[in-house]
Design an enzyme around this catalytic site. Structure first.
Site, PDB file in Angstrom:
ATOM      1  N   ARG A  45       0.828  -1.208   0.000  1.00  0.00           N
ATOM      2  CA  ARG A  45       0.000   0.000   0.000  1.00  0.00           C
ATOM      3  C   ARG A  45       0.861   1.256   0.000  1.00  0.00           C
ATOM      4  NH1 ARG A  45      -5.410  -0.981   3.078  1.00  0.00           N
ATOM      5  NH2 ARG A  45      -4.963   1.094   3.888  1.00  0.00           N
ATOM      6  N   SER A  46       2.014   1.188   0.636  1.00  0.00           N
ATOM      7  CA  SER A  46       2.907   2.353   0.651  1.00  0.00           C
ATOM      8  C   SER A  46       3.432   2.650  -0.751  1.00  0.00           C
ATOM      9  CB  SER A  46       4.080   2.114   1.612  1.00  0.00           C
ATOM     10  OG  SER A  46       3.607   1.994   2.934  1.00  0.00           O
TER      11      SER A  46
ATOM     12  N   ARG B 232       4.468  12.844 -10.232  1.00  0.00           N
ATOM     13  CA  ARG B 232       4.448  14.314 -10.155  1.00  0.00           C
ATOM     14  C   ARG B 232       5.864  14.877 -10.325  1.00  0.00           C
ATOM     15  NH1 ARG B 232       0.097  12.431  -7.995  1.00  0.00           N
ATOM     16  NH2 ARG B 232      -1.621  13.620  -7.106  1.00  0.00           N
TER      17      ARG B 232
ATOM     18  N   HIS C 266       6.560  14.930 -13.844  1.00  0.00           N
ATOM     19  CA  HIS C 266       5.848  16.061 -14.483  1.00  0.00           C
ATOM     20  C   HIS C 266       6.631  17.363 -14.306  1.00  0.00           C
ATOM     21  CE1 HIS C 266       1.773  13.791 -14.033  1.00  0.00           C
ATOM     22  NE2 HIS C 266       2.267  13.630 -15.242  1.00  0.00           N
TER      23      HIS C 266
ATOM     24  N   SER D  71       7.634   4.189   4.072  1.00  0.00           N
ATOM     25  CA  SER D  71       7.466   2.930   4.819  1.00  0.00           C
ATOM     26  C   SER D  71       6.954   3.241   6.219  1.00  0.00           C
ATOM     27  CB  SER D  71       8.794   2.170   4.906  1.00  0.00           C
ATOM     28  OG  SER D  71       8.647   1.030   5.744  1.00  0.00           O
ATOM     29  N   GLY D  72       5.748   2.765   6.494  1.00  0.00           N
ATOM     30  CA  GLY D  72       5.179   2.994   7.823  1.00  0.00           C
ATOM     31  C   GLY D  72       6.040   2.392   8.912  1.00  0.00           C
ATOM     32  N   SER D  73       6.430   1.136   8.723  1.00  0.00           N
ATOM     33  CA  SER D  73       7.181   0.402   9.750  1.00  0.00           C
ATOM     34  C   SER D  73       8.676   0.710   9.721  1.00  0.00           C
ATOM     35  CB  SER D  73       7.006  -1.106   9.546  1.00  0.00           C
ATOM     36  OG  SER D  73       7.566  -1.490   8.296  1.00  0.00           O
ATOM     37  N   GLY D  74       9.202   1.018   8.546  1.00  0.00           N
ATOM     38  CA  GLY D  74      10.650   1.163   8.395  1.00  0.00           C
ATOM     39  C   GLY D  74      11.376  -0.151   8.574  1.00  0.00           C
ATOM     40  N   GLU D  75      10.642  -1.252   8.482  1.00  0.00           N
ATOM     41  CA  GLU D  75      11.251  -2.572   8.705  1.00  0.00           C
ATOM     42  C   GLU D  75      10.901  -3.571   7.602  1.00  0.00           C
ATOM     43  OE1 GLU D  75      13.454  -3.103  10.969  1.00  0.00           O
ATOM     44  OE2 GLU D  75      13.097  -1.526  12.437  1.00  0.00           O
ATOM     45  N   THR D  76      10.258  -3.143   6.547  1.00  0.00           N
ATOM     46  CA  THR D  76       9.892  -4.076   5.471  1.00  0.00           C
ATOM     47  C   THR D  76      11.155  -4.691   4.879  1.00  0.00           C
ATOM     48  OG1 THR D  76       7.854  -2.901   5.046  1.00  0.00           O
ATOM     49  CG2 THR D  76       8.695  -4.221   3.230  1.00  0.00           C
TER      50      THR D  76
ATOM     51  N   SER E 259      -4.322   3.173   6.337  1.00  0.00           N
ATOM     52  CA  SER E 259      -4.917   4.197   5.448  1.00  0.00           C
ATOM     53  C   SER E 259      -4.507   5.611   5.827  1.00  0.00           C
ATOM     54  CB  SER E 259      -6.449   4.093   5.460  1.00  0.00           C
ATOM     55  OG  SER E 259      -6.845   2.892   4.862  1.00  0.00           O
TER      56      SER E 259
ATOM     57  N   GLU F 295      -0.952   6.309   4.788  1.00  0.00           N
ATOM     58  CA  GLU F 295      -0.802   6.431   3.326  1.00  0.00           C
ATOM     59  C   GLU F 295      -1.381   7.759   2.814  1.00  0.00           C
ATOM     60  OE1 GLU F 295      -2.892   2.826   2.624  1.00  0.00           O
ATOM     61  OE2 GLU F 295      -1.409   1.800   3.872  1.00  0.00           O
TER      62      GLU F 295
ATOM     63  N   ASP G  36       2.453  15.909  -1.852  1.00  0.00           N
ATOM     64  CA  ASP G  36       1.914  16.999  -2.672  1.00  0.00           C
ATOM     65  C   ASP G  36       2.345  18.364  -2.134  1.00  0.00           C
ATOM     66  OD1 ASP G  36       0.771  15.874  -4.899  1.00  0.00           O
ATOM     67  OD2 ASP G  36      -1.151  15.490  -3.953  1.00  0.00           O
TER      68      ASP G  36
HETATM   69  O1  LIG Z   1       0.676  -3.181   2.212  1.00  0.00           O
HETATM   70  C1  LIG Z   1       0.991  -2.880   3.333  1.00  0.00           C
HETATM   71  C2  LIG Z   1       0.131  -3.190   4.527  1.00  0.00           C
HETATM   72  O2  LIG Z   1       0.833  -3.177   5.714  1.00  0.00           O
HETATM   73  C3  LIG Z   1      -0.705  -4.436   4.277  1.00  0.00           C
HETATM   74  O3  LIG Z   1      -0.771  -5.231   5.356  1.00  0.00           O
HETATM   75  C4  LIG Z   1       2.214  -2.108   3.556  1.00  0.00           C
HETATM   76  O4  LIG Z   1       2.072  -0.910   2.869  1.00  0.00           O
HETATM   77  C5  LIG Z   1       3.447  -2.873   3.057  1.00  0.00           C
HETATM   78  O5  LIG Z   1       3.528  -4.097   3.691  1.00  0.00           O
HETATM   79  C6  LIG Z   1       4.692  -2.066   3.307  1.00  0.00           C
HETATM   80  O6  LIG Z   1       4.820  -1.820   4.681  1.00  0.00           O
HETATM   81  P1  LIG Z   1       5.583  -0.576   5.213  1.00  0.00           P
HETATM   82  O7  LIG Z   1       6.945  -0.595   4.565  1.00  0.00           O
HETATM   83  O8  LIG Z   1       5.634  -0.766   6.680  1.00  0.00           O
HETATM   84  O9  LIG Z   1       4.794   0.656   4.823  1.00  0.00           O
END
Ligand SMILES: O=C([C@H](O)CO)[C@H](O)[C@H](O)COP(=O)(O)O
Length: 185
Positions: A45-46, A56, A59, A85-90, A149, A152, A160
């Site tokens: 999702r990130s 952008r 552009h 990255s929300g977690s910074g650990e992916t 959500s 993101e 933006d």
């Molecule tokens: O898709 C995601 C979500 O957590 C689904 O469970 C996250 O965006 C994806 O896993 C990447 O995670 P982060 O790097 O922690 O944003």
């Protein structure tokens, strides 16, 4: 009934934006402006959020690549890696960011977790203090929305805002940017 939910979500976004660190955003914008090439990366999702930022920047006339695309070349010193990255650990981000550290490539991070592994490697980080379904504990802003959500959406607002800052700095406008928009669609 649903309109009220829309307003509640906008309130969450406003609360998040109020926690943004202006200095960090300016530093990120300046690093983008100075870089030879800009590489954007996010997973899941990130990735959906950061894809819009990459488009952008294109552009605006910057040389920008989305990590994972088949045409994305090697990153080198003088380029910048922008990570969402929300977690910074992916897991895959851990290898990529270690490679950037080894190459001397600067990293800018948008995250909920500034003390994460990627956070510790980043030259600049913007903290997005948004709760998620699985982790609401340390977030300044709670949410009615599922999963990440709010993180993101808040990233989109930050991205933006940086675009508008850079547009003003470069003296460009939407008409000029539109000329670079894909014409094979
Ligand atoms: O898709 C995601 C979500 O957590 C689904 O469970 C996250 O965006 C994806 O896993 C990447 O995670 P982060 O790097 O922690 O944003």
């Amino acid at each position: 009934m649903i309109k009220e939910l829309s307003e509640q979500i906008c309130d969450e976004l406003m609360a998040c934006a109020k926690t943004f660190d202006d200095d960090a955003m300016v530093q990120i914008a300046e690093k983008i402006d100075k870089a030879n090439n800009i590489f954007c990366v996010g997973l899941g999702r990130s990735r959906l959020s950061i894809m819009g930022f990459a488009m952008r920047l294109m552009h605006m006339g910057y040389s920008v690549h989305l990590v994972g695309d088949v045409t994305t070349p090697a990153i080198q010193k003088g380029d910048v890696l922008i990570v969402g990255s929300g977690s910074g650990e992916t897991k895959s981000l851990l290898g990529m960011t270690q490679k950037c550290v080894d190459l001397g490539v600067e990293i800018c991070l948008f995250t909920r977790k500034p003390d994460s592994t990627v956070g510790k490697r980043a030259a600049v980080k913007l903290v997005i203090s948004a709760a998620t379904t699985s982790d609401a504990s340390q977030a300044a802003v709670q949410t009615i929305q599922p999963m990440g959500s709010l993180f993101e959406q808040s990233c989109l607002i930050a991205y933006d805002s940086i675009i508008v800052y850079l547009m003003r700095k470069k003296g460009t406008n939407g008409q000029e940017m539109h000329k670079r928009h894909a014409n094979l669609e």
